[in-house]
Scaffold this motif. Structure first.
Motif, PDB file in Angstrom:
ATOM      1  N   LYS A  60      -2.020  -0.793  -1.143  1.00 36.09           N
ATOM      2  CA  LYS A  60      -1.081   0.095  -1.829  1.00 36.09           C
ATOM      3  C   LYS A  60       0.237  -0.644  -1.970  1.00 36.09           C
ATOM      4  N   VAL A  93       3.877   3.083  -8.047  1.00 33.04           N
ATOM      5  CA  VAL A  93       2.828   2.882  -7.045  1.00 33.04           C
ATOM      6  C   VAL A  93       1.581   2.351  -7.727  1.00 33.04           C
ATOM      7  N   ARG A  94       0.958   1.376  -7.090  1.00 33.23           N
ATOM      8  CA  ARG A  94      -0.336   0.875  -7.560  1.00 33.23           C
ATOM      9  C   ARG A  94      -1.254   0.758  -6.352  1.00 33.23           C
ATOM     10  N   VAL A  95      -2.469   1.285  -6.474  1.00 28.86           N
ATOM     11  CA  VAL A  95      -3.455   1.232  -5.407  1.00 28.86           C
ATOM     12  C   VAL A  95      -4.643   0.412  -5.906  1.00 28.86           C
ATOM     13  N   GLN A 124      -7.989  -0.355   0.916  1.00 35.00           N
ATOM     14  CA  GLN A 124      -7.161  -0.294  -0.289  1.00 35.00           C
ATOM     15  C   GLN A 124      -5.798  -0.906  -0.005  1.00 35.00           C
ATOM     16  N   VAL A 145       4.043  -0.358  -3.409  1.00 32.97           N
ATOM     17  CA  VAL A 145       5.098   0.536  -3.871  1.00 32.97           C
ATOM     18  C   VAL A 145       6.258  -0.335  -4.328  1.00 32.97           C
ATOM     19  N   ASP A 165      -4.555   0.404   3.447  1.00 32.87           N
ATOM     20  CA  ASP A 165      -5.203   1.677   3.762  1.00 32.87           C
ATOM     21  C   ASP A 165      -4.145   2.783   3.865  1.00 32.87           C
ATOM     22  N   ASP A 166      -4.270   3.641   4.847  1.00 33.53           N
ATOM     23  CA  ASP A 166      -3.345   4.770   4.971  1.00 33.53           C
ATOM     24  C   ASP A 166      -2.269   4.530   6.017  1.00 33.53           C
TER      25      ASP A 166
END
Length: 132
Positions: A42, A54-56, A40, A44, A12-13
């Motif tokens: 993420k 970066v892939r999310v 999600q 890096v 996530d964030d």
């Protein structure tokens, strides 16, 4: 100078990564620590030259009990009193299969009942006309 690429994994964030590893990496994401819903992953990556990629990857977690509802679908337009059948069941400990409550009972579709009535009527008609 390090000659391996790094992989940093976030959920996530969150600003704090859940892991930082040398590539390649085998990683187990424990979704039991996440709330049910959309999340999600993420990833890096940093190569030895300092470049980043970066892939999310969005995903949905559903660790809680499954909920099945019969009699109301998403975005149905309804009025009056709705008879609903609601069932909820968990997966258990995933090492032992749970039979009790793991199947959602469903009503018999009207097309199947109509088909059975039509077949029985045809069978009676056929029997009567064959005897005469």
């Amino acid at each position: 100078m390090d000659h391996k690429s790094k992989v940093i994994i976030f959920v996530d964030d969150d600003l704090q990564p859940i892991g930082e590893f040398d590539a390649p990496v085998n990683f187990e994401l424990d979704t039991r620590k996440l709330k049910d819903g959309f999340h999600q992953l993420k990833i890096v990556s940093k190569d030895p030259a300092g470049k980043e990629g970066v892939r999310v990857i969005p995903f949905k977690v559903r660790n809680g009990p499954a909920i099945a509802v019969e009699g109301l679908k998403d975005n149905d337009e309804v009025d009056g009193v709705l008879p609903l059948m609601i069932n909820a069941y968990g997966k258990g400990n995933q090492k032992q299969f749970l039979i009790d409550g793991s199947e959602t009972p469903k009503s018999v579709p009207s097309w199947l009942i109509s088909g059975i009535i039509a077949f029985v009527a045809w069978a009676i008609y056929f029997t009567i006309t064959s005897l005469g």
